[in-house]
Design an enzyme around this catalytic site. Structure first.
Site, PDB file in Angstrom:
ATOM      1  N   HIS A   1     -22.759  49.271  -9.792  1.00 16.60           N
ATOM      2  CA  HIS A   1     -23.535  48.247  -9.090  1.00 16.60           C
ATOM      3  C   HIS A   1     -23.979  47.130 -10.024  1.00 16.60           C
ATOM      4  O   HIS A   1     -23.943  47.254 -11.250  1.00 16.60           O
ATOM      5  CB  HIS A   1     -24.740  48.855  -8.375  1.00 16.60           C
ATOM      6  CG  HIS A   1     -25.737  49.538  -9.265  1.00 16.60           C
ATOM      7  ND1 HIS A   1     -26.562  48.866 -10.138  1.00 16.60           N
ATOM      8  CD2 HIS A   1     -26.049  50.851  -9.395  1.00 16.60           C
ATOM      9  CE1 HIS A   1     -27.339  49.737 -10.769  1.00 16.60           C
ATOM     10  NE2 HIS A   1     -27.038  50.954 -10.337  1.00 16.60           N
TER      11      HIS A   1
ATOM     12  N   CYS B   1     -26.164  55.747 -12.735  1.00 20.59           N
ATOM     13  CA  CYS B   1     -25.141  54.821 -12.256  1.00 20.59           C
ATOM     14  C   CYS B   1     -24.534  54.030 -13.408  1.00 20.59           C
ATOM     15  O   CYS B   1     -24.931  54.158 -14.560  1.00 20.59           O
ATOM     16  CB  CYS B   1     -25.750  53.846 -11.249  1.00 20.59           C
ATOM     17  SG  CYS B   1     -26.322  54.641  -9.727  1.00 20.59           S
TER      18      CYS B   1
END
Length: 179
Positions: A132, A154
């Protein structure tokens, strides 16, 4: 001293409120898909180098410097909340254009073996591991975010890079995350 604490509290609450509002607004429209010859068929993440490479066949087509989970150097992800980035072979199994970050591509962690191991040890393996951009409203930070590992597991890039990745990475693209 008391005034400093009040000012600090006001700033903290304001930043929190700003982040919440921007998360609801969303990250805007995603980029259109790249032409087929520019689309990746493999992603490889080198955790120790903080580097992600998109491949077409055997040829690298894009390289990105990344931030990872704040405990990324402590080995592979094993449980929810350990702030580690997984290691292994996964795939991009869905995408979120309305993410609280600038776009996000979901990584298929945990696999069946990781689920069994976590369950056998009495805890959740976690999930929601993504590639992301920055949290909505914080895009001006740009590459500064790479100064530290700040995610919960992430893989983070700048917003401009995330737009490029979004356009180049189709669903079901394999991703190898290496130590």
């Amino acid at each position: 001293m008391r005034i400093k604490l009040i000012v600090l509290a006001i700033v903290a609450v304001s930043l929190f409120a700003y982040t919440k509002v921007m998360a609801r607004i969303g990250s805007g429209s995603p980029s259109p898909d790249a032409p087929p010859e520019q689309r990746a068929d493999l992603i490889r993440v080198y955790k120790s180098e903080r580097r992600m490479v998109l491949f077409k066949g055997d040829a690298p087509i894009s390289t990105y410097q990344i931030s990872l989970g704040s405990a990324a150097d402590a080995g592979p992800k094993q449980r929810e909340g350990d702030e580690k980035t997984p290691e292994g072979r996964y795939e991009i199994d869905w995408r979120n254009p309305k993410s609280v970050t600038h776009l996000s591509l979901h990584i298929s962690y945990p696999n069946a073996k990781e689920r069994r191991e976590a369950e056998a040890n009495g805890f959740s393996p976690g999930g929601s591991i993504m590639i992301h951009g920055l949290p909505n409203g914080w895009g001006l930070l740009g590459g500064i975010h790479r100064l530290w590992d700040w995610t919960d597991g992430c893989i983070a890039v700048t917003n401009a890079e995330m737009s490029d990745i979004w356009a180049r990475v189709p669903d079901h693209t394999p991703i190898d995350i290496m130590p």
